[in-house]
Scaffold this motif. Structure first.
Motif, short mmCIF file in Angstrom:
data_model
loop_
_atom_site.label_atom_id
_atom_site.label_comp_id
_atom_site.label_asym_id
_atom_site.label_seq_id
_atom_site.Cartn_x
_atom_site.Cartn_y
_atom_site.Cartn_z
N PHE A 1 0.84 -1.21 0.00
CA PHE A 1 0.00 0.00 0.00
C PHE A 1 0.87 1.25 0.00
N HIS A 2 1.96 1.21 0.74
CA HIS A 2 2.90 2.33 0.75
C HIS A 2 3.43 2.61 -0.65
N LYS A 3 3.72 1.55 -1.40
CA LYS A 3 4.27 1.71 -2.74
C LYS A 3 3.26 2.33 -3.71
N ILE A 4 2.00 1.87 -3.65
CA ILE A 4 1.03 2.39 -4.64
C ILE A 4 0.43 3.72 -4.23
N SER A 5 0.39 4.01 -2.92
CA SER A 5 -0.30 5.23 -2.47
C SER A 5 0.42 6.50 -2.91
N ARG A 6 1.70 6.36 -3.30
CA ARG A 6 2.44 7.54 -3.74
C ARG A 6 1.95 8.06 -5.09
N HIS A 7 1.38 7.17 -5.92
CA HIS A 7 0.90 7.61 -7.23
C HIS A 7 -0.56 7.23 -7.49
N LEU A 8 -1.16 6.42 -6.60
CA LEU A 8 -2.58 6.08 -6.71
C LEU A 8 -3.22 6.28 -5.34
N PRO A 9 -3.70 7.47 -5.03
CA PRO A 9 -4.30 7.72 -3.71
C PRO A 9 -5.46 6.76 -3.44
N ALA A 10 -5.48 6.20 -2.23
CA ALA A 10 -6.52 5.23 -1.86
C ALA A 10 -6.54 5.13 -0.35
N PHE A 11 -7.56 4.43 0.17
CA PHE A 11 -7.62 4.09 1.58
C PHE A 11 -7.35 2.59 1.73
N LEU A 12 -6.79 2.22 2.88
CA LEU A 12 -6.59 0.82 3.22
C LEU A 12 -7.34 0.53 4.51
N VAL A 13 -8.17 -0.53 4.49
CA VAL A 13 -8.95 -0.94 5.66
C VAL A 13 -8.54 -2.35 6.06
N ILE A 14 -8.16 -2.51 7.32
CA ILE A 14 -7.81 -3.83 7.86
C ILE A 14 -8.81 -4.16 8.96
N ILE A 15 -9.67 -5.13 8.69
CA ILE A 15 -10.69 -5.55 9.64
C ILE A 15 -10.19 -6.81 10.35
N GLY A 16 -10.10 -6.76 11.66
CA GLY A 16 -9.62 -7.90 12.42
C GLY A 16 -8.71 -7.44 13.54
N ASP A 17 -8.43 -8.35 14.44
CA ASP A 17 -7.58 -8.04 15.58
C ASP A 17 -6.63 -9.20 15.81
N GLY A 18 -5.72 -9.02 16.75
CA GLY A 18 -4.78 -10.09 17.04
C GLY A 18 -3.50 -9.55 17.64
N PRO A 19 -2.58 -10.42 18.01
CA PRO A 19 -1.37 -10.01 18.73
C PRO A 19 -0.43 -9.11 17.93
N GLU A 20 -0.56 -9.08 16.59
CA GLU A 20 0.32 -8.27 15.76
C GLU A 20 -0.21 -6.85 15.53
N ARG A 21 -1.38 -6.52 16.09
CA ARG A 21 -2.00 -5.24 15.73
C ARG A 21 -1.11 -4.04 16.06
N ALA A 22 -0.58 -3.97 17.28
CA ALA A 22 0.23 -2.82 17.67
C ALA A 22 1.47 -2.71 16.78
N LYS A 23 2.09 -3.83 16.48
CA LYS A 23 3.28 -3.83 15.61
C LYS A 23 2.93 -3.33 14.22
N LEU A 24 1.79 -3.74 13.70
CA LEU A 24 1.36 -3.31 12.37
C LEU A 24 1.01 -1.82 12.36
N GLU A 25 0.40 -1.35 13.42
CA GLU A 25 0.09 0.08 13.50
C GLU A 25 1.37 0.91 13.54
N ARG A 26 2.38 0.43 14.24
CA ARG A 26 3.68 1.13 14.25
C ARG A 26 4.31 1.13 12.86
N LEU A 27 4.20 -0.01 12.16
CA LEU A 27 4.75 -0.08 10.81
C LEU A 27 4.05 0.91 9.88
N ALA A 28 2.74 1.01 9.99
CA ALA A 28 1.99 1.98 9.16
C ALA A 28 2.47 3.40 9.43
#
Length: 365
Positions: free
Chosen positions: A207-234
């Motif tokens: 998403f990071h790669k395409i959002s630079r030239h194709l504006p869009a939204f990304l929605v991640i539905i779900g939870d789990g132990p990786e959520r905080a790590k993924l939010e930091r990565l975003a």
């Protein structure tokens, strides 16, 4: 015929959806005396109770659990089932061995994951407590055979959904519930448990790669132990303003109405139910070539596939669908046709009924 489905999971995931759909169809559509045995107060038991399916609560704490074994022995003596379906690894030995000791005519072990059978203990375990194994993809069958399960004891039953249950929100309502503004930007989405094998980090990088030239939204539905790590990565990638972590939602399927493209970025996935749900929702899909996914999504015909963990390739596939909407709609229509013609709960129940009759030939129900 009295049929028992046994699970010990505490969450509502793909396998629990399948158990509920199958048991409901068997009881109310096929006239079987179908029961579901599971973890007390788990979402599966609550959903079955709401569907007028009788339930029994049994807690299984360990793979070798004498207390659970005793509970199953008493349960089988009381209910005297014709068929016992074992749906989870933890209940496999206590329920399977209790069923065999109780003389249950047919015991089926369902394998929902494509995790390798790695060690001596697991190889021994997968030879105990059942008459045959039911798998949801050829990939799972391959894993079982590599783990020592004879090919002639393995039977394939594809995953399924119930089109009648597949209600979507109006698009505007879905976007409002997701917190997505009505500004015309496309919405890329996924649904899944946030653990490493689901590959959500690959999706964020793509998403990071395409959002630079194709504006869009990304929605991640779900939870789990990786959520905080993924939010930091975003945040590190600078895509947090356009990325929504929605959390766990029981209405995840209905929320698909707010999406334009669906992604399954898993590193390992036996047969994700969301492939069928997104297909029925009419969404074009990009998925990783993981596990049994290519058996349900044909590259270039009903969706697009990309190599595992390849964010660059995923970004290219997403860009293709966002730029060529007619091609995207064509893939979505063809996948929807596949789902309706091969993967409904009626197909599932018919295959399972035929399997009961095939394996129970000569046995008294």
């Amino acid at each position: 015929m009295r049929v028992l489905h046994i699970d010990s999971g505490k969450f509502w995931r793909g396998s629990q959806k399948e158990i509920w759909l199958l048991s409901r169809e068997q009881r109310h559509g096929r006239g079987m005396d179908c029961w579901v045995v599971g973890r007390p107060h788990a979402p599966l038991l609550r959903r079955c109770q709401d569907s007028a399916i009788p339930t029994v609560g049994v807690t299984v704490r360990l793979e070798v659990d004498p207390i659970a074994f005793a509970h199953y022995l008493r349960l089988f003596a009381r209910l005297r089932p014709s068929v016992v379906n074992l749906h989870c690894s933890r209940a496999h030995l206590p329920a399977g061995l209790a069923a065999k000791l109780s003389g249950v005519p047919l015991v089926l072990l369902w394998r929902w994951l494509d995790n390798p059978i790695r060690n001596v203990w697991q190889r021994w375990k997968y030879r105990q407590g059942y008459d045959a194994v039911v798998t949801v993809s050829q990939r799972v069958a391959q894993v079982l055979q590599e783990g020592g399960v004879p090919a002639d004891r393995i039977h394939l039953v594809p995953i399924a959904i119930d089109p009648k249950e597949h209600a979507l929100y109006e698009r505007a309502d879905a976007k409002a519930k997701l917190g997505i503004p009505e500004d015309g930007l496309p919405v890329i989405g996924t649904v899944g448990f946030l653990v490493p094998r689901k590959g959500m980090d690959t999706l964020l990088h793509a998403f990071h790669k395409i959002s630079r030239h194709l504006p869009a939204f990304l929605v991640i539905i779900g939870d789990g132990p990786e959520r905080a790590k993924l939010e930091r990565l975003a945040a590190q990638l600078g895509i947090s303003p356009m990325t929504k972590f929605v959390g766990y939602r029981m209405d995840a399927t209905a929320l698909m109405a707010g999406l334009d493209v669906f992604v399954v970025p898993s590193f390992r996935d036996a047969a994700p139910i969301v492939l069928l749900e997104a297909g029925l929702a009419g969404l074009p899909i990009v998925a990783a070539k993981a596990g049994g996914i290519p058996e349900y999504l044909r590259d270039g015909e009903t969706g697009l596939l990309f190599p595992l963990g390849d964010a660059e390739a995923l970004a290219e596939k997403l860009a293709t669908l966002l730029k060529d909407r007619e091609f995207a709609h064509q893939l979505a229509r063809q996948h929807q046709t596949f789902v309706l013609s091969h993967c409904t709960v009626d197909h599932l129940a018919s295959k399972v009924d035929a399997l009961y009759r095939q394996l129970g030939n000569g046995k008294r129900w």
